[in-house]
Structures are given as C-alpha cells and as structure tokens.
Design a protein around this motif. Structure first.
Motif, PDB file in Angstrom:
ATOM      1  N   GLY A 119      31.733  32.393  97.036  1.00  0.00           N
ATOM      2  CA  GLY A 119      33.008  31.706  96.826  1.00  0.00           C
ATOM      3  C   GLY A 119      33.686  31.387  98.154  1.00  0.00           C
ATOM      4  O   GLY A 119      34.313  30.338  98.305  1.00  0.00           O
ATOM      5  N   ALA A 120      33.552  32.289  99.118  1.00  0.00           N
ATOM      6  CA  ALA A 120      34.149  32.052 100.436  1.00  0.00           C
ATOM      7  C   ALA A 120      33.543  30.812 101.087  1.00  0.00           C
ATOM      8  O   ALA A 120      34.253  30.022 101.716  1.00  0.00           O
ATOM      9  N   LEU A 121      32.237  30.628 100.905  1.00  0.00           N
ATOM     10  CA  LEU A 121      31.586  29.436 101.464  1.00  0.00           C
ATOM     11  C   LEU A 121      32.120  28.162 100.802  1.00  0.00           C
ATOM     12  O   LEU A 121      32.323  27.149 101.472  1.00  0.00           O
ATOM     13  N   VAL A 122      32.363  28.234  99.497  1.00  0.00           N
ATOM     14  CA  VAL A 122      32.916  27.077  98.779  1.00  0.00           C
ATOM     15  C   VAL A 122      34.346  26.795  99.275  1.00  0.00           C
ATOM     16  O   VAL A 122      34.698  25.656  99.590  1.00  0.00           O
ATOM     17  N   ASP A 123      35.166  27.857  99.369  1.00  0.00           N
ATOM     18  CA  ASP A 123      36.543  27.691  99.854  1.00  0.00           C
ATOM     19  C   ASP A 123      36.570  27.074 101.251  1.00  0.00           C
ATOM     20  O   ASP A 123      37.427  26.253 101.565  1.00  0.00           O
ATOM     21  N   LEU A 124      35.633  27.500 102.066  1.00  0.00           N
ATOM     22  CA  LEU A 124      35.556  26.966 103.427  1.00  0.00           C
ATOM     23  C   LEU A 124      35.288  25.468 103.387  1.00  0.00           C
ATOM     24  O   LEU A 124      35.919  24.687 104.095  1.00  0.00           O
ATOM     25  N   ARG A 125      34.368  25.063 102.523  1.00  0.00           N
ATOM     26  CA  ARG A 125      34.006  23.649 102.413  1.00  0.00           C
ATOM     27  C   ARG A 125      35.216  22.809 102.006  1.00  0.00           C
ATOM     28  O   ARG A 125      35.406  21.699 102.471  1.00  0.00           O
ATOM     29  N   TYR A 126      36.066  23.368 101.113  1.00  0.00           N
ATOM     30  CA  TYR A 126      37.233  22.623 100.655  1.00  0.00           C
ATOM     31  C   TYR A 126      38.474  22.880 101.509  1.00  0.00           C
ATOM     32  O   TYR A 126      39.555  22.368 101.207  1.00  0.00           O
ATOM     33  N   GLY A 127      38.351  23.718 102.512  1.00  0.00           N
ATOM     34  CA  GLY A 127      39.476  23.977 103.400  1.00  0.00           C
ATOM     35  C   GLY A 127      40.548  24.898 102.844  1.00  0.00           C
ATOM     36  O   GLY A 127      41.679  24.903 103.316  1.00  0.00           O
ATOM     37  N   TYR A 128      40.200  25.713 101.838  1.00  0.00           N
ATOM     38  CA  TYR A 128      41.168  26.675 101.282  1.00  0.00           C
ATOM     39  C   TYR A 128      41.145  27.951 102.115  1.00  0.00           C
ATOM     40  O   TYR A 128      40.511  28.937 101.744  1.00  0.00           O
ATOM     41  N   LYS A 129      41.870  27.922 103.228  1.00  0.00           N
ATOM     42  CA  LYS A 129      41.751  29.044 104.168  1.00  0.00           C
ATOM     43  C   LYS A 129      42.304  30.361 103.630  1.00  0.00           C
ATOM     44  O   LYS A 129      41.785  31.430 103.944  1.00  0.00           O
TER      45      LYS A 129
END
Ligand SMILES: *[C@@H]1O[C@H](CO)[C@@H](O)[C@H](O)[C@H]1NC(C)=O
Ligand SMILES: *[C@@H]1O[C@H](CO)[C@@H](O)[C@H](O)[C@H]1NC(C)=O
Ligand SMILES: *[C@@H]1O[C@H](CO)[C@@H](O)[C@H](O)[C@H]1NC(C)=O
Length: 180
Positions: A119-129
């Motif tokens: 999930g962290a990798l997905v958040d990173l892709r969408y910029g949800y820091k």
C-alpha cells in the motif's frame, strides 16, 4: 536591584540561547550533510542501512521506492516461516485449536505487514505522503500479538527477530519518506 539584575541576566541568557541554538543546529546539519551521507538518509537512525537500501538513488521518489522494495523483499522471505508455523508448533500443552488460532493470528499479522508495504508503494505513486508515512509506521504494529503467542509455545526468537528486523527496515523507509 538584585531582582533587576537577575531578570537582566535571564534575558541575556534567553537571547544567547536564541542566537546559539540555531547556530549549533546549523553546524550539526552541515556535518551531517557531507558527502558520506545521502540527503535522504540524514534523519535515519541507521545510516548505513539507509544508504544501502536506497541503493544510490538520487531523487526522493526513487530512494523511497528502492527502500520499500528492499523491505518488501525482506518481508516476503519470511513467508515460509508463517506458512509452516502450525505444522511446527509443538503439541505439548496446546490443543489443535489453539495451534490453529496462533497460526492464523500470526498469518494475519504477517499479511498486514505485506499489505502496508504494498500500500505504501501505491500511496507513493499517487503522492499521498501522509498515508505513506502512516503505513510505513504501521508495518509491524500488531506483531507483539504474534510473537507473544509463539513465545508462549516455545518458538519465540525466530519470529521476534524477523519482526524486529522488519521494523528497523520499515522505520528506515519512514525516515526516507519524510526527507522531502
Ligand atoms: C562528515 O565528514 C567528516 C569529515 O570527513 C566526518 O568526520 C563526519 O563523521 C562526517 N559526518 C557524517 C554524518 O558522516
Ligand atoms: C561533495 O561531492 C561533490 C561532488 O562529488 C564535490 O564537488 C564536493 O566538493 C564534495 N563536498 C565535500 C564537502 O567533500
Ligand atoms: C544497522 O543495520 C544493519 C543492517 O541491518 C545492522 O546489521 C546493524 O546492527 C544496524 N545498526 C544498528 C545500530 O541498529
């Protein structure tokens, strides 16, 4: 008079602190930012681990992706330990049901760790820091429930070693993720 003097020196002390605190902080930052420390590893507790898992990345997104990917690889290596847990738990003093319960609890906690990292990798892709940081801090959050249960059945160290290494890596990812 004495009161005035005392007040006066306190005021000077406050000014001196105000002047020198930022200065000494600045100096620390300067020495910490020399070439031996990658900018994304400045706040990492374990700088050598940090440097090794960002794997030479020059940008914040690639440093963070590299670090989380290495951590995910480490986590994935633990899978057989959790898959085989029920088989390996000793029979002594524990019923079939409690072994299954412990096995299932540990498996869920393990799956949770993997989901946090993915999930962290997905958040990173969408910029949800913010979400990214929260997930990285949560990876091993529930792990005590598993390690306590297996310790009770006499198999603690392998699992607590696994989770504490995973925690060290995840916290390092977290400090990289904040270094932007
Ligand atoms: C920065 O470089 C100096 C001199 O080479 C060294 O003593 C110091 O430990 C380095 N700082 C860090 C944080 O690596
Ligand atoms: C750090 O490395 C860069 C490029 O490699 C170099 O230009 C710079 O002088 C170095 N700084 C220090 C403090 O060694
Ligand atoms: C830093 O990380 C390395 C690699 O995992 C580990 O061997 C070492 O013990 C760690 N150091 C500290 C102070 O945690």
């Amino acid at each position: 008079m004495a009161d005035t003097n005392c007040f006066f020196s306190l005021a000077i002390l406050a000014i001196l602190i105000a002047i020198f605190l930022p200065l000494s902080n600045g100096t620390q930052r300067l020495t910490a930012s020399n070439n031996s420390t990658n900018p994304f590893c400045r706040t990492a507790e374990n700088k050598s681990l940090c440097t090794s898992i960002i794997n030479g990345a020059r940008t914040w997104p690639s440093a963070t992706v590299n670090a989380i990917s290495v951590t995910l690889k480490l986590a994935t290596k633990g899978r057989p330990m959790f898959d085989d847990l029920v088989k390996k738990l000793p029979d002594i003093g524990s019923s079939r049901i409690s072994k299954d319960t412990v096995g299932q609890t540990c498996k869920e906690i393990y799956d949770f760790a993997i989901e946090c990292l993915q999930g962290a990798l997905v958040d990173l892709r969408y910029g949800y820091k913010d979400r990214l940081a929260t997930k990285l801090l949560s990876v091993t959050g529930p792990s005590l429930e598993c390690t306590n249960a297996v310790r009770y059945l006499g198999m603690g160290s392998q699992f607590s070693n696994f989770f504490s290494e995973l925690e060290l890596y995840s916290k390092t990812c977290w400090s990289i993720a904040r270094a932007t």
